[in-house]
Write an enzyme that holds these catalytic residues in place. Structure first.
Site, PDB file in Angstrom:
ATOM      1  N   LYS A 261       5.710  19.684 -16.236  1.00 37.44           N
ATOM      2  CA  LYS A 261       6.952  20.158 -16.849  1.00 37.44           C
ATOM      3  C   LYS A 261       6.664  21.300 -17.821  1.00 37.44           C
ATOM      4  O   LYS A 261       5.696  21.246 -18.599  1.00 37.44           O
ATOM      5  CB  LYS A 261       7.635  18.995 -17.585  1.00 37.44           C
TER       6      LYS A 261
ATOM      7  N   SER B 249      15.111  11.221 -19.520  1.00 39.15           N
ATOM      8  CA  SER B 249      14.828  12.482 -18.844  1.00 39.15           C
ATOM      9  C   SER B 249      13.808  12.398 -17.727  1.00 39.15           C
ATOM     10  O   SER B 249      13.624  13.356 -16.991  1.00 39.15           O
ATOM     11  CB  SER B 249      14.370  13.539 -19.858  1.00 39.15           C
TER      12      SER B 249
ATOM     13  N   SER C 165      16.166  15.751 -18.397  1.00 36.10           N
ATOM     14  CA  SER C 165      15.796  17.155 -18.463  1.00 36.10           C
ATOM     15  C   SER C 165      14.646  17.545 -17.539  1.00 36.10           C
ATOM     16  O   SER C 165      14.412  18.731 -17.283  1.00 36.10           O
ATOM     17  CB  SER C 165      15.404  17.527 -19.898  1.00 36.10           C
TER      18      SER C 165
END
Length: 436
Positions: free
Chosen positions: A74, A173, A149
């Site tokens: 990420k 997330s 997210s």
């Protein structure tokens, strides 16, 4: 593209790390223009790491289950020599000079990092469609959200670009996009995986987690990254407390039916829990969570509100500014409520090995959609997506989303929760669900 399947093929000589990584890069370049899973694809770095992994195998050195396995990271986790954008057009995050500790551990385990994945700006959103890099899109239907997210990481695994991917989870997330995209998503216990070199959103709620195609792959990733080991356990006699999601938030009855049927089919001893016994506060869990997260996120990004407000997505900016209005007294009250809720959950987890409920109360909405109608009620999408996952960030409990089937072609996930130190039960129960 399962990590365990690739590991067997590499050790049997059926393929090489270079061939595996070349295939992963080809698939990533083919699909990324549609799905937008990656902000950066590191072809050169990945191929160099693949050659090194092959040389180690040839020399008789085996670094373990992740040796030669393609992974993604990420884009709020530092990788030396690559930019860390945090999904934002602001100055937040420049080229990293050092690897985050989780990246160092991936490299030490022999994993090959393919690139960095798309996230909701600053990791402050559950929809995955507010980013300087654009929306990451659901592989089951690119018109729909990946969730956020950590949406890009979920998409990368679901689409077969990589076998494992790192994400972060402050309110759901990891588990939300895992459920919406149909993969396994693990939020470990608080601080079980180190966060050094990972940009924060709300420090007391943030967890580094991971995505995988199977529970076995998730366990291999966790073992390589965590500060604690998982001992194998039997599911014989395992007790499950089913939490009716309607006691927490409005939930699509079809999601309830699908997830509960899977839990019952697995053969566990299942009791239905009447919400959260002994929880007597008037505020909802999501209100308490939002107060804590809002204040902490504002503190983390306060400087950006002063200098870079014009570069921040308006939706993210509005949420950050809301945190300015949360007083010390508000925060202290929410923190006290968090500790009260922890006691309630501790009691439940002393009575049951595992708690179970849906991961998300709805299927993936359309990209940009902000309201959905469920069971006669109009729901705000962000609150709905996080309603069943955020309680376990309050407690720091290990929680994992496992695919439970599909509704109208869209994935649904069931969420399992256990006590810190009982991760063996979590993975054992998840494996049982996968084979049911």
């Amino acid at each position: 593209m399962t990590a365990t399947g690739l590991a067997r093929a590499l050790r049997s000589g059926e393929t090489s790390v270079t061939e595996v990584v070349d295939a992963a890069l080809r698939r990533t370049h083919e699909l990324n223009p549609t799905l937008n899973a990656f902000t950066l694809i590191d072809d050169e770095g990945a191929r160099a790491a693949a050659r090194e992994a092959d040389e180690l195998f040839a020399a008789g050195v085996d670094l373990g289950p992740l040796h030669g396995i393609p992974v993604a990271v990420k884009d709020l986790i530092d990788i030396a020599g690559l930019p860390t954008s945090c999904g934002s057009a602001t100055s937040f995050g420049a080229t990293a000079t050092e690897d985050a500790e989780v990246v160092r551990r991936l490299r030490a385990a022999g994993a090959v990092i393919i690139g960095k994945t798309t996230l909701h700006e600053f990791a402050y959103g559950a929809t995955g469609d507010r980013s300087a890099h654009g929306a990451s899109r659901n592989p089951s239907d690119p018109r729909r959200m990946s969730g956020g997210s950590s949406g890009g990481s979920a998409v990368a695994v679901a689409a077969g670009m990589v076998s494992l991917a790192l994400g972060t989870d402050t309110a759901g997330s990891v588990r939300v996009p895992a459920a919406l995209c149909g993969v396994v998503g693990l939020k470990p216990a608080y601080d079980a995986i180190p966060s050094a070199g990972v940009y924060s959103l709300a420090p007391t709620l943030d967890h580094v987690g991971l995505f995988a195609a199977t529970t076995e792959d998730a366990l291999a990733g966790y073992q390589a990254l965590a500060d604690r080991s998982v001992e194998p356990v039997s599911v014989d006699g395992l007790t499950v407390g089913w939490i009716p999601p309607e006691s927490i938030a409005v939930t699509d009855p079809r999601v309830v039916g699908l997830t509960r049927q899977l839990v019952l089919r697995a053969g566990f001893g299942v009791d239905v829990i009447d919400g959260f016994p002994k929880w007597e506060r008037n505020e909802s869990l999501f209100e308490i969570f939002s107060t804590l997260q809002g204040r902490e996120a504002f503190r983390v990004h306060e400087d950006h509100l002063e200098t870079d407000a014009g570069l921040i997505d308006p939706e993210v900016l509005a949420r950050l500014r809301t945190g300015r209005e949360i007083t010390d007294r508000d925060y202290a009250s929410a923190d006290a409520a968090r500790h009260e809720f922890q006691v309630v959950v501790d009691e439940l987890l002393s009575a049951y090995d595992v708690l179970a409920l849906p991961a998300v109360p709805i299927v993936a909405p359309l990209v940009g959609e902000r309201s959905v109608r469920v069971d006669g009620a109009d729901l705000e999408v962000r609150a709905a997506l996080l309603s069943l996952t955020s309680p376990w960030n309050l407690t720091g409990s290990p929680a994992l989303s496992v695919p439970a089937g599909r509704l109208g072609g869209l994935p649904v996930g069931v969420q399992l929760v256990t006590a810190p130190g009982q991760e063996g039960l979590l993975f054992a129960a998840a494996r049982q669900l996968e084979t049911s």
